[in-house]
Design a protein around this motif. Structure first.
Motif, PDB file in Angstrom:
ATOM      1  N   ALA C 277      66.892  92.832 102.093  1.00 54.28           N
ATOM      2  CA  ALA C 277      67.355  91.769 102.985  1.00 54.28           C
ATOM      3  C   ALA C 277      67.218  90.406 102.301  1.00 54.28           C
ATOM      4  O   ALA C 277      68.137  89.585 102.336  1.00 54.28           O
ATOM      5  N   LEU C 278      66.074  90.182 101.668  1.00 55.37           N
ATOM      6  CA  LEU C 278      65.861  88.898 100.989  1.00 55.37           C
ATOM      7  C   LEU C 278      66.889  88.703  99.882  1.00 55.37           C
ATOM      8  O   LEU C 278      67.450  87.624  99.705  1.00 55.37           O
ATOM      9  N   MET C 279      67.112  89.780  99.134  1.00 53.11           N
ATOM     10  CA  MET C 279      68.030  89.655  98.017  1.00 53.11           C
ATOM     11  C   MET C 279      69.439  89.386  98.521  1.00 53.11           C
ATOM     12  O   MET C 279      70.188  88.603  97.924  1.00 53.11           O
ATOM     13  N   THR C 280      69.812  90.020  99.628  1.00 54.74           N
ATOM     14  CA  THR C 280      71.136  89.771 100.208  1.00 54.74           C
ATOM     15  C   THR C 280      71.275  88.291 100.572  1.00 54.74           C
ATOM     16  O   THR C 280      72.275  87.646 100.221  1.00 54.74           O
ATOM     17  N   GLN C 281      70.260  87.752 101.271  1.00 58.28           N
ATOM     18  CA  GLN C 281      70.329  86.347 101.667  1.00 58.28           C
ATOM     19  C   GLN C 281      70.427  85.429 100.459  1.00 58.28           C
ATOM     20  O   GLN C 281      71.243  84.511 100.415  1.00 58.28           O
ATOM     21  N   GLN C 282      69.585  85.685  99.461  1.00 54.14           N
ATOM     22  CA  GLN C 282      69.550  84.774  98.320  1.00 54.14           C
ATOM     23  C   GLN C 282      70.802  84.918  97.455  1.00 54.14           C
ATOM     24  O   GLN C 282      71.244  83.958  96.837  1.00 54.14           O
ATOM     25  N   ALA C 283      71.392  86.118  97.424  1.00 50.50           N
ATOM     26  CA  ALA C 283      72.616  86.304  96.645  1.00 50.50           C
ATOM     27  C   ALA C 283      73.738  85.454  97.227  1.00 50.50           C
ATOM     28  O   ALA C 283      74.552  84.891  96.504  1.00 50.50           O
ATOM     29  N   ARG C 284      73.756  85.352  98.579  1.00 50.30           N
ATOM     30  CA  ARG C 284      74.808  84.552  99.219  1.00 50.30           C
ATOM     31  C   ARG C 284      74.680  83.073  98.868  1.00 50.30           C
ATOM     32  O   ARG C 284      75.639  82.332  98.968  1.00 50.30           O
ATOM     33  N   GLU C 285      73.451  82.649  98.520  1.00 52.74           N
ATOM     34  CA  GLU C 285      73.229  81.231  98.232  1.00 52.74           C
ATOM     35  C   GLU C 285      73.397  80.910  96.748  1.00 52.74           C
ATOM     36  O   GLU C 285      73.347  79.750  96.364  1.00 52.74           O
ATOM     37  N   THR C 286      73.501  81.948  95.918  1.00 50.63           N
ATOM     38  CA  THR C 286      73.470  81.689  94.483  1.00 50.63           C
ATOM     39  C   THR C 286      74.844  81.280  93.963  1.00 50.63           C
ATOM     40  O   THR C 286      75.846  81.949  94.254  1.00 50.63           O
ATOM     41  N   ALA C 287      74.850  80.204  93.211  1.00 52.38           N
ATOM     42  CA  ALA C 287      76.113  79.740  92.622  1.00 52.38           C
ATOM     43  C   ALA C 287      76.633  80.791  91.654  1.00 52.38           C
ATOM     44  O   ALA C 287      75.875  81.351  90.858  1.00 52.38           O
ATOM     45  N   GLY C 288      77.928  81.078  91.735  1.00 55.08           N
ATOM     46  CA  GLY C 288      78.523  82.048  90.820  1.00 55.08           C
ATOM     47  C   GLY C 288      78.596  83.445  91.402  1.00 55.08           C
ATOM     48  O   GLY C 288      79.213  84.326  90.832  1.00 55.08           O
ATOM     49  N   LEU C 289      77.947  83.671  92.549  1.00 55.73           N
ATOM     50  CA  LEU C 289      77.991  85.000  93.147  1.00 55.73           C
ATOM     51  C   LEU C 289      78.743  84.982  94.471  1.00 55.73           C
ATOM     52  O   LEU C 289      78.618  85.894  95.277  1.00 55.73           O
ATOM     53  N   GLU C 290      79.555  83.926  94.700  1.00 56.01           N
ATOM     54  CA  GLU C 290      80.185  83.778  96.007  1.00 56.01           C
ATOM     55  C   GLU C 290      81.121  84.935  96.325  1.00 56.01           C
ATOM     56  O   GLU C 290      81.209  85.384  97.467  1.00 56.01           O
ATOM     57  N   ASP C 291      81.826  85.449  95.309  1.00 52.72           N
ATOM     58  CA  ASP C 291      82.831  86.471  95.579  1.00 52.72           C
ATOM     59  C   ASP C 291      82.381  87.871  95.171  1.00 52.72           C
ATOM     60  O   ASP C 291      83.194  88.791  95.086  1.00 52.72           O
ATOM     61  N   VAL C 292      81.097  88.001  94.884  1.00 55.49           N
ATOM     62  CA  VAL C 292      80.630  89.293  94.391  1.00 55.49           C
ATOM     63  C   VAL C 292      80.381  90.237  95.563  1.00 55.49           C
ATOM     64  O   VAL C 292      79.886  89.839  96.613  1.00 55.49           O
ATOM     65  N   GLU C 293      80.790  91.501  95.392  1.00 54.35           N
ATOM     66  CA  GLU C 293      80.516  92.509  96.409  1.00 54.35           C
ATOM     67  C   GLU C 293      79.063  92.964  96.268  1.00 54.35           C
ATOM     68  O   GLU C 293      78.548  93.098  95.151  1.00 54.35           O
ATOM     69  N   LEU C 294      78.419  93.209  97.408  1.00 50.61           N
ATOM     70  CA  LEU C 294      77.040  93.680  97.377  1.00 50.61           C
ATOM     71  C   LEU C 294      76.997  95.102  97.912  1.00 50.61           C
ATOM     72  O   LEU C 294      77.655  95.419  98.895  1.00 50.61           O
ATOM     73  N   ALA C 295      76.231  95.952  97.250  1.00 56.58           N
ATOM     74  CA  ALA C 295      76.146  97.335  97.705  1.00 56.58           C
ATOM     75  C   ALA C 295      74.730  97.863  97.560  1.00 56.58           C
ATOM     76  O   ALA C 295      74.039  97.562  96.586  1.00 56.58           O
ATOM     77  N   GLY C 296      74.297  98.645  98.540  1.00 53.30           N
ATOM     78  CA  GLY C 296      72.976  99.260  98.501  1.00 53.30           C
ATOM     79  C   GLY C 296      73.074 100.718  98.893  1.00 53.30           C
ATOM     80  O   GLY C 296      74.168 101.290  98.936  1.00 53.30           O
ATOM     81  N   ALA C 297      71.915 101.320  99.189  1.00 51.74           N
ATOM     82  CA  ALA C 297      71.923 102.728  99.548  1.00 51.74           C
ATOM     83  C   ALA C 297      71.184 102.924 100.869  1.00 51.74           C
ATOM     84  O   ALA C 297      70.976 101.963 101.611  1.00 51.74           O
ATOM     85  N   ASP C 298      70.769 104.148 101.174  1.00 51.88           N
ATOM     86  CA  ASP C 298      70.231 104.398 102.513  1.00 51.88           C
ATOM     87  C   ASP C 298      68.881 103.739 102.764  1.00 51.88           C
ATOM     88  O   ASP C 298      68.427 103.688 103.889  1.00 51.88           O
ATOM     89  N   GLY C 299      68.242 103.231 101.710  1.00 47.68           N
ATOM     90  CA  GLY C 299      67.031 102.450 101.927  1.00 47.68           C
ATOM     91  C   GLY C 299      67.320 101.168 102.694  1.00 47.68           C
ATOM     92  O   GLY C 299      66.416 100.535 103.230  1.00 47.68           O
ATOM     93  N   MET C 300      68.577 100.770 102.715  1.00 48.26           N
ATOM     94  CA  MET C 300      68.949  99.549 103.426  1.00 48.26           C
ATOM     95  C   MET C 300      69.706  99.863 104.707  1.00 48.26           C
ATOM     96  O   MET C 300      70.297  98.974 105.309  1.00 48.26           O
TER      97      MET C 300
END
Lengths: 580, 348, 432
Positions: C277-300
């Motif tokens: 969850a933290l990484m998802t939030q911080q990825a959205r705020e990081t410059a250069g990652l605005e259009d990057v797709e995020l993917a996880g597994a059943d742990g999430m």
């Protein structure tokens, strides 16, 4: 006892009563009451959950019945002993009742996860709300009378009585252990007579209490005479008794795994590893006085070195025999002790502790890291570590692995005892007491510190080697600071510098939690409490070595010591001891 | 750094010199390799720097607690990280209640004030009780005794709060005025990072003046210099020590809330690593030295953020981020070995 | 009265469901079971329990008339991961309770001996030793964590006790080179899930550059490695970086900045709720990652993840077993019994269904191989029990259609991908 003193005495009792409330509420709020509730002490009558809270109130009430020694007055009159006990216990119980009212009125469980209805129900003696709270007051009154009455008993009756009650609790708590042993011995009938649903049966409890009471009374009435007779015995006769006891002990150790079966052998094996580590850390902390918080590093290095050398699927793929690997591991251990030890040994005590803690963490992270994955397997660890091979014995079976562990423990204890009584041991003593003086008398501080560090490392690595073969695989996740803390705690509990202390500490802090699963949840809380309580109350440990006891106690009269060690000039302002 | 060669090169000196050379070579070669590959542009490095400064200001605030206590008692309050955790973990419940009732985002300043107050007061109370129960009776004991007590207290507090509040990781409610970015000289910086850095600086400056200018501050300095003389001058040493713990607790409580601005999550174990790292920062700046603790915190934060990538990536080490704590702890080890009196400290 | 009615209804539905199960699962089991068990002695010795037990390498579990059949569990029920194990434990117990209401297995009630695997190799060893020390334990449901499973599988296999895990996913456990003969699992092998996500990423999302992050847990490390390998091998993609964090980390900003420098189109981080969850939030705020797709597994895949990640969670892809959770058995029989048992109104974690299937497979196998003696004693030959479990095929469980292979992988190999939108998971792939 005059009126002022009496007022003070009652005020203290009231304060202790409040403390009792706080303690009981704390025990309830951290969930012990509820979680221990399913555990029977006397099946059908008393459970461990309620007992923990009740015990807190009772013990504070009992303490309230006697004025502290520092007041310099004798025991108060009987009615005031009872009065103080009742006051403390009723305040304690009333506080708990008040807490029940609060818990009913406010949604405490939104914040405190354990403040639920079940906890309230148990604390309210299983009764409905107002009745339960009222019944608590009655129970408080009864506790107070009991606490006062216990205090008024002559010591020769009081001791055995307390012992009997404690024995019932202990024998009951040991149910998982006793049941397995009795099962192993084929004594199901005995097991069924004494134990039922995880606790003692009523006749079982009566027999245990009666037996302990009888032994205790016999001891307090006749014990002195018996001890005198033993002391008067001729030297060779006493020696004979000692040898006989020694032989019985050896035989017991040798047949132990056959008596207790594979599961308890596994537990004893784990305790054995911690004894080995305790012996090793004891050399570093207890003998040389270096507080090492990164001891797990050696445990991990030993385990990984063994796995890499012996597993056919490791990076080396040598698949060496355990017996060939062990000397290599010991060599690696000594070297790593030197390499880690050399830079840090010039540091002062508390800095040394933090630096070793840091090194322990570095080792753990490196073992887990992707950077070392080709060697350590990263998070996947190293699999297929073979058990030791010797004459077709299957050392994967804990009953068999027990023997090599026992051999190393005995060897380790022998080495530790010999060292303590040798020139090296005396040098360590001198160094621990005062480094500058020791250096002035020509002791090479650095070398002796390095020796202690390396020896400690060797013990830790051997324990690690056995961990690897015991599990048949090794993973980085559990090789963390908590191992270091566990080993430190068991040394502190048993007594720094004391070898029997290490053994007792390991059985209590490592063995018991394996058997009493309810405690697993509170293991680290208990370790923390053990460290604090032992330091405040008995810094020399339960089974102190004579040397350490003298050192740790003498400072209480020695004003200069603190100043000397901290570089602050003499004489701190007098500090009052705590206590209401 | 001492450059004078020891008269006789012992085994230990050899290892120490080997260590120095190895570290210097490692850092130089690693940095050169990473920089020459040019993977991370200027913007990237700047982001790392800002992240590091924000993180470092939190270390600095916690480090002040270590430094103050060490100043008066000459002991490492190992449980200080748990004091930090206690406040912010408790304030979580206040924050959730405020968020649920709409106050937090309706009247954010009032809401934040309450959250700060809850956190700081809780941390203060825990710190004062800790001193009274666990440390005061041991003031005259041999040095290892209070240290072991402190380790015990650290475990005890951690697992008490775990049992009281639960073992899960909780996430703070979103505070709307702190989302988004500020444009500072054309560079977008997270609002939270700006707030954290500014608040930390304000608190540290405040503490500096408190210690230098106020009566209590002077009493603290007097006790730190010489307890005996201080007592003779009519200073109540016990009270000064309690006050010191209280101030350390207040700062740790504030640091907790700032931490939450950055990372949004609390759990019972959150205090341990920041605690150790803040101690590193305190030692780095010269323990007992307030300005040093601030600089040490910032330095550690930046090193931790930039270091792993800068030193290791160019050398082909995989997953450099995983080794972040290794960099921090290595710094701790190196500082304690080579410069135990810190950057600003004086050699004893 | 109401309660009685409800139980009657549950009972009726359950009977129907179980009848369906045994019809489909049971018959094929015995058919292929006898083929696989031809090496064991059961074919030659007929139905004489003593001869069968003597011929079985590990003998029989003997359950006296009127005594219960005892199964063990070795799941993590204390410490930080307690929810994971407790959840599976309820799942297994529900399976036993449902049988007991029906009259038990061959007239014997099912009882449990619950041990704690502590999610560690040490804990797994102790738990397995405690269970195999008791000769009455017929089989074990466990362990929760793969690290505990490695030594536990070895110990139970040496003692001839069949162990079925509801949640071990490490490939090594069912790798032919390291598989222990009495170990099986109903959880997915990481290889299946990692490969599925790689396929989804290149075929559905059409990305060619991906970065991965793991948290040092065996599960995440393995998943991202499989993903990376398959992503390169199957669709010729580029892995821009394989990074790692610690499970307790809270600061992912430096990591994300360095990842952004590699210019990936997708970040795969199969880690757990808190860090994820933290990484998802911080990825959205990081410059250069605005259009990057995020993917996880059943742990999430949990309610906690959705609430913790909040709005940042929208648009995250997560993979997980393609659970046919709409089936009646799960909704109408399993869940009410689960809630009743744990006194809760939501499931604690994700593996209860796997545990339920694991326990049912074991209980069916016991039903199949157990022999009754003249005095009413039930004999369960250990090797035959193992063979019967491994011969399970086309078993209609709540986690899909399960077939065990010779290395003990029994899970239905279907993986689905869900997209988070408006604070809920929506299954989007594969389409069927």
């Amino acid at each position: 006892m005059n009126d002022t003193m009496l007022g003070r005495f009652y005020r203290r009792a009231a304060g202790l009563g409040l403390l009792g409330t706080l303690g009981a509420v704390y025990v309830a709020l951290i969930g012990i009451v509820e979680r221990f509730e399913p555990r029977n002490i006397v099946t059908g009558y008393l459970t461990l959950g309620l007992l923990t809270a009740a015990l807190v109130v009772f013990v504070t009430a009992y303490r309230a019945t006697e004025p502290p020694h520092s007041w310099g007055i004798g025991p108060p009159p009987r009615q005031h002993v009872l009065g103080a006990g009742v006051l403390a216990a009723v305040i304690g119980a009333a506080g708990v009742a008040l807490f029940l009212v609060l818990n009913r009125a406010l949604p405490l469980d939104a914040v405190l996860v354990n403040a639920n209805d079940r906890m309230s129900e148990i604390l309210g003696l299983g009764l409905e709300f107002p009745a339960g709270a009222l019944a608590l007051l009655g129970a408080g009154l009864a506790f107070g009378v009991a606490a006062g009455g216990l205090r008024l008993l002559a010591p020769r009756f009081r001791g055995p009585l307390i012992a009997a009650v404690v024995a019932v609790m202990l024998v009951s708590l040991m149910e998982p252990f006793m049941r397995v042993v009795l099962l192993q011995l084929g004594q199901n009938a005995i097991s069924g007579f004494f134990y039922q649903s995880g606790g003692l049966t009523v006749p079982g409890a009566i027999i245990v209490a009666g037996a302990v009471l009888a032994i205790g009374l016999a001891n307090s009435l006749r014990g002195e005479a018996v001890r005198e007779r033993v002391a008067e015995m001729p030297a060779d006769q006493r020696r004979g008794i000692q040898i006989a006891l020694f032989v019985v002990g050896i035989v017991f150790l040798l047949v132990l795994p056959q008596l207790i079966g594979s599961f308890l052998s596994e537990v004893v094996g784990t305790v054995g590893l911690y004894i080995l580590m305790g012996l090793g850390l004891n050399i570093v902390v207890g003998y040389a006085g270096l507080l090492d918080l990164g001891y797990v590093a050696f445990f991990a290095i030993g385990a990984y070195a063994t796995a890499i050398l012996t597993s056919p699927v490791s990076v080396l793929g040598w698949g060496l025999s355990f017996w060939v690997a062990i000397p290599i591991v010991m060599l690696i251990a000594a070297l790593s002790g030197l390499i880690i030890g050399a830079p840090v040994l010039r540091l002062r005590g508390d800095y040394l502790a933090i630096v070793t803690l840091g090194i322990g963490e570095i080792v753990r992270i490196l073992l887990l890291s992707d950077a070392l994955r080709p060697w350590t397997g990263g998070a996947q660890g190293i699999l297929q570590v073979p058990p030791p091979e010797f004459a077709d014995i299957d050392f994967f079976q804990p009953q068999n692995l027990y023997y090599p562990i026992l051999a190393f423990v005995v060897l380790g204890a022998f080495v530790a005892i010999s060292l303590a009584n040798s020139r090296v041991g005396r040098a360590w003593n001198a160094m621990r007491e005062d480094e500058d003086v020791a250096a002035a008398t020509g002791i090479n501080i650095t070398n002796y510190k390095l020796l202690a560090f390396s020896l400690g490392a060797v013990f830790g690595c051997i324990a690690g080697a056995f961990l690897a073969v015991k599990l048949g695989s090794i993973f980085p996740h559990n090789l963390n600071l908590l191992v270091s803390i566990t080993v430190l705690s068991l040394i502190i509990l048993g007594g720094m510098g004391s070898i029997p202390g290490v053994i007792v500490g390991a059985f209590v802090l490592v063995g018991l939690p394996e058997l009493l699963r309810e405690f697993a949840e509170y293991r680290l809380l208990i370790y923390g409490a053990v460290l604090i309580v032992m330091m405040l109350w008995r810094p020399e440990g339960l089974i102190p070595s004579a040397q350490r006891k003298r050192e740790l106690r003498e400072h209480e009269d020695d004003e200069d010591q603190w100043a000397h060690q901290t570089g602050v000039p003499t004489a701190m302002p007098a500090v009052e001891r705590p206590g209401p | 750094m001492r450059l004078r060669l020891p008269e006789r090169l012992s085994f230990v000196d050899l290892i120490l010199w080997g260590l120095r050379v190895a570290i210097v070579v490692f850092v130089l070669v690693g940095s050169y390799a990473t920089l020459s590959q040019g993977v991370l542009g200027f913007d990237g490095w700047r982001t790392l720097l800002i992240v590091g400064v924000a993180q470092g200001s939190i270390y600095a605030l916690i480090a002040l607690g270590y430094t103050l206590v060490y100043g008066v008692l000459f002991m490492i309050n190992f449980a200080h990280g748990e004091v930090f955790m206690a406040g912010v973990f408790t304030a979580f419940f206040a924050a959730t209640a405020l968020a649920d009732s709409g106050i937090l985002n309706g009247n954010p300043l009032f809401g934040l004030a309450i959250i700060f107050a809850v956190s700081m007061v809780t941390s203060m109370v825990v710190a004062v009780i800790l001193e009274r129960v666990a440390y005061r009776p041991l003031r005259r004991a041999p040095r290892l005794v209070p240290l072991i007590t402190a380790i015990g207290a650290s475990l005890f507090l951690q697992y008490t709060f775990r049992s009281l509040y639960g073992s899960g990781v909780r996430s703070y409610p979103t505070i709307e005025i702190l989302t988004g970015t500020f444009d500072i000289a054309g560079v977008p910086i997270q609002k939270t990072q700006v707030v954290v850095i500014v608040s930390a600086i304000l608190l540290m400056v405040g503490l500096y003046f408190f210690v230098q200018r106020t009566r209590t501050g002077r009493a603290m300095r007097a006790v730190s210099e010489d307890k005996d003389v201080a007592a003779m001058m009519g200073i109540n040493v016990d009270r000064v020590i309690s006050t010191t713990f209280a101030i350390g607790g207040l700062l740790a409580g504030a640091a907790g809330i700032l931490y939450v601005f950055l990372f949004n999550s609390v759990s019972f174990s959150m205090g341990f690593l920041p605690g150790i790292k803040a101690f590193t920062a305190a030692v780095l700046g010269g323990i007992g030295n307030i300005v040093g603790a601030m600089l040490g915190g910032l330095f550690l934060g930046v090193l931790e953020s930039i270091g792993p990538f800068l030193f290791l990536d160019g050398l082909g080490v995989p997953s450099t981020n995983q080794l972040r704590d290794v960099v921090a702890f290595t710094l701790l080890v190196l500082v304690l070995i080579f410069r135990p009196y810190g950057i600003l400290g004086r050699k004893e | 009265m109401q309660k009685q009615l409800r139980w009657t209804a549950i009972f009726a539905v359950m009977l129907l469901a179980l009848a369906a199960c045994t019809n489909t699962g049971g018959t094929s089991q015995s058919a292929s079971g006898s083929a696989a068990a031809s090496t064991s002695a059961s074919a030659d010795t007929g139905d004489d329990p003593e001869a069968v037990c003597a011929a079985d390498e590990f003998g029989c579990v003997e359950v006296a008339d009127g005594d219960p059949i005892v199964l063990g569990t070795a799941l993590v029920i204390t410490t930080a991961d307690a929810d994971l194990g407790q959840d599976s434990q309820y799942g297994a117990h529900v399976a036993g309770d449902l049988r007991n209401e029906e009259g038990g297995v061959r007239g014997h009630m099912i009882e449990w001996d619950d041990q704690d695997d502590q999610c560690s190799a040490e804990g797994g060893t102790t738990a397995a030793r405690a269970l195999v020390a008791d000769p009455q334990i017929a089989a074990v449901i466990g362990t929760s964590c793969s690290g505990a499973g490695v030594p536990a599988a070895q110990i139970t296999s040496e003692a001839g006790v069949t162990m079925v895990s509801p949640s071990n996913t490490a490939p090594s456990l069912t790798d032919p080179a390291t598989h222990e003969p009495f170990y099986a699992r109903t959880a997915h092998n990481d290889k299946v899930q990692g490969a599925a996500m790689a396929q989804f990423a290149c075929e559905e999302l059409g990305v060619t550059r991906a970065a991965t992050v793991h948290d040092g847990s065996p599960y995440a490390e393995q998943l991202q490695q499989v993903f990376a390998d398959e992503f390169v091998a199957q669709c010729g993609g580029t892995i821009t970086g394989q990074e790692a964090v610690a499970p307790t980390d809270t600061d992912f900003r430096t990591l994300l900045t360095t990842i952004a420098a590699g210019d990936p189109e997708l970040i795969y981080y199969p880690i757990f709720t808190a860090g994820g969850a933290l990484m998802t939030q911080q990825a959205r705020e990081t410059a250069g990652l605005e259009d990057v797709e995020l993917a996880g597994a059943d742990g999430m895949q949990s309610q906690t993840f959705l609430t913790t990640a909040g709005a940042a969670g929208d648009g995250v892809y997560t993979s997980g077993p393609d659970l046919a959770f709409e089936n009646e058995l799960y909704q109408d029989v399993f869940l009410p019994a689960y809630y009743e048992l744990c006194g809760c109104d939501a499931t604690l974690s994700v593996f209860h269904a796997h545990a339920f299937d694991a326990a049912n497979i074991v209980l069916d196998a016991i039903d199949e191989v157990a022999l009754e003696g003249d005095d009413g004693t039930l004999y369960i030959p250990r090797t035959a029990l193992r063979d019967a479990v491994f011969a399970t095929s086309d078993y209609e469980g709540v986690t899909g259609t399960l077939t065990c292979d010779e290395n003990g992988d029994c899970a239905d190999p279907k993986i689905s991908v869900s997209l988070i939108g408006n604070g809920a998971y929506e299954r989007i792939w594969p389409e069927d």
